[in-house]
Enzyme design. Structure first.
Site, PDB file in Angstrom:
ATOM      1  N   CYS A 195      34.554  62.222   5.246  1.00 35.32           N
ATOM      2  CA  CYS A 195      33.621  62.508   4.064  1.00 35.32           C
ATOM      3  C   CYS A 195      33.179  61.105   3.890  1.00 35.32           C
ATOM      4  CB  CYS A 195      34.575  62.940   2.682  1.00 35.32           C
ATOM      5  SG  CYS A 195      35.544  64.217   3.366  1.00 35.32           S
ATOM      6  N   PRO A 198      28.891  57.738   0.314  1.00 36.29           N
ATOM      7  CA  PRO A 198      27.708  57.227   0.379  1.00 36.29           C
ATOM      8  C   PRO A 198      27.574  56.280   1.453  1.00 36.29           C
ATOM      9  CG  PRO A 198      28.094  57.090  -1.794  1.00 36.29           C
ATOM     10  CD  PRO A 198      29.339  57.459  -1.178  1.00 36.29           C
ATOM     11  N   GLY A 199      28.816  55.696   2.010  1.00 36.12           N
ATOM     12  CA  GLY A 199      29.069  54.927   3.107  1.00 36.12           C
ATOM     13  C   GLY A 199      29.272  53.514   3.093  1.00 36.12           C
ATOM     14  N   LYS A 201      32.355  52.382   3.048  1.00 40.71           N
ATOM     15  CA  LYS A 201      33.825  52.428   4.017  1.00 40.71           C
ATOM     16  C   LYS A 201      33.196  52.578   5.483  1.00 40.71           C
ATOM     17  CE  LYS A 201      36.803  54.141   0.568  1.00 40.71           C
ATOM     18  NZ  LYS A 201      36.129  54.932   0.015  1.00 40.71           N
ATOM     19  N   ASP A 275      38.736  60.178   3.580  1.00 43.90           N
ATOM     20  CA  ASP A 275      38.763  60.048   2.160  1.00 43.90           C
ATOM     21  C   ASP A 275      38.037  61.057   1.365  1.00 43.90           C
ATOM     22  OD1 ASP A 275      38.945  58.093   0.102  1.00 43.90           O
ATOM     23  OD2 ASP A 275      36.474  58.038   0.323  1.00 43.90           O
ATOM     24  N   CYS A 328      40.446  58.531  -4.762  1.00 47.69           N
ATOM     25  CA  CYS A 328      40.633  57.718  -5.877  1.00 47.69           C
ATOM     26  C   CYS A 328      41.373  58.374  -7.154  1.00 47.69           C
ATOM     27  CB  CYS A 328      38.995  57.717  -6.410  1.00 47.69           C
ATOM     28  SG  CYS A 328      38.101  57.039  -5.019  1.00 47.69           S
TER      29      CYS A 328
END
Length: 415
Positions: A195, A198-199, A201, A275, A328
């Site tokens: 997942c 937006p990127g 990680k 994630d 989160c």
């Protein structure tokens, strides 16, 4: 499958995407502190520390009752924990790129931008995130008034903005930096980010893949997936600055990710980051409107999606591989209960890894072995047997802790 079956399947996929988008949008709506280029990560340094949420009452009796009942944190730390949740989120950043280049950029920041702040008593000094390798991650508590009144801070803000555009710095939440670090990525690894958008990680993972400067094109690669087509474009923007030939972006439902073919067989991944979409109540500092919106139903509606995605991740993991499951959220329904179910489903094939020594200096607490579930009627239940019949479709058995004999085998306390 007939036309009606195809329509039902499409409707199911649309509803799943809508549920994930709703969870992400609720998690991203806050603009206090670190703002939203990344749903749980990147921030604008020049955002005001107080925004449209300045009059919001940061209290939620149900949330406080739930987490205090299950002893989420030690009793003597509860007041400090709540106080921290009400504080605005500080700005954090890390220096990116090959290590020699990253150290050169960090030395420049120290000499030209940090040192001038040392003599000031009115400015809070930059704080190193000591658990991040190489002293390359820092935290800044900057208010709009400070940025306006201190020219040296204005210069630092402009420098950080400029270097972020060039890709030398990633403005990323501290907690977001942790999952890629504990994956222990090596240049030969085949890596899946399930997942990814937006990127932030994903970008960090790609950097880890390229850590060996003597080998600019490693044999490993990163497959970055996301179910949301629009967010995949954000992902492209985030990682294209790295100019790596070792990644690909795909757009698919992570819980039903197909086998990927390479040469004569399916790809099994050495490292997987799972994630998952979540209720996001761990982002209260960034999204203060969650104080008003939080309710236990958010976790109930997402747990099954989380479990399906994580299950597919295990199926795609190579023998001896490592998967990091992260959210989160503070809610054990989305964390410990999902992990417990995975460990029971794949018992004998997977185990929970103790990573307490991986990031020295990072304050952590063990995983929960006992927790409760709070329903929409605001009642707290410690086992499925206590749940009224009319609520049993919401509070399902796998949301509760396993029996004590099973818990001993699972080692959920590992962290």
């Amino acid at each position: 499958m007939g036309r009606r079956g195809h329509k039902k399947q499409k409707a199911f996929r649309r509803s799943k995407v809508d549920a994930i988008r709703k969870a992400r949008s609720e998690k991203q709506q806050g603009t206090d502190g670190q703002a939203a280029v990344d749903g749980d990560e990147t921030a604008a340094v020049d955002r005001p520390r107080v925004s449209k949420y300045e009059d919001l009452v940061k209290e939620n009796a149900l949330l406080e009752k739930y987490y205090k009942t299950m002893n989420l944190v030690p009793e003597d730390e509860w007041d400090a924990f709540l106080a921290a949740l009400r504080e605005p989120l500080p700005v954090t950043f890390r220096v990116t790129g090959f290590r020699s280049h990253a150290f050169a950029v960090m030395n420049l920041i120290r000499e030209q931008y940090f040192q001038p702040l040392e003599s000031s008593t009115a400015i809070e000094k930059p704080k190193e995130l000591v658990w991040y390798p190489g002293s390359l991650a820092w935290q800044l508590n900057l208010s709009r008034n400070q940025l306006r009144n201190f020219p040296e801070l204005q210069k630092l803000k402009e420098f950080l903005y400029e270097q972020t555009e060039h890709g030398n710095i990633s403005r990323q939440e501290a907690v977001s930096m942790i999952p890629p670090l504990v994956l222990d990525i090596q240049p030969h690894h085949k890596i899946l980010d399930m997942c990814a958008a937006p990127g932030s990680k994903t970008a960090q993972i790609i950097e880890c893949l390229h850590r060996d400067e003597s080998n600019p094109i490693p044999s490993g690669f990163v497959i970055a997936n996301d179910v949301d087509n629009k967010r995949c474009y954000t992902l492209v923007h985030q990682v294209k600055r790295l100019e790596s030939p070792c990644f690909a972006i795909i757009n698919h439902d992570a819980s039903n990710l197909p086998n990927l073919k390479f040469q004569d067989g399916n790809i099994s991944f050495d490292r997987i980051l799972c994630d998952v979409p979540c209720s996001g109540d761990g982002t209260l500092r960034k999204n203060p409107d969650l104080w008003k919106k939080w309710n236990p139903g958010h976790a109930f509606s997402l747990q099954s999606i989380q479990l399906r995605i994580a299950t597919r991740g295990i199926q795609l993991l190579a023998p001896g591989g490592l998967m990091v499951y992260s959210t989160c959220s503070m809610n054990p329904v989305e964390n410990e209960s999902v992990v417990a179910q995975l460990l029971q489903t794949f018992e004998g094939h997977i185990s929970l890894v103790d990573i307490s020594d991986k990031l020295p200096g990072l304050k952590t607490i063990p995983g929960l072995t006992k927790w409760c579930v709070i329903a929409k009627n605001h009642e707290v239940y410690h086992s499925y047997d206590e749940v009224p019949t009319n609520l049993q479709s919401l509070a399902r058995p796998n949301m509760f802790p396993p029996s004590s004999d099973i818990l001993e085998r699972l080692h959920l306390e590992r962290w």
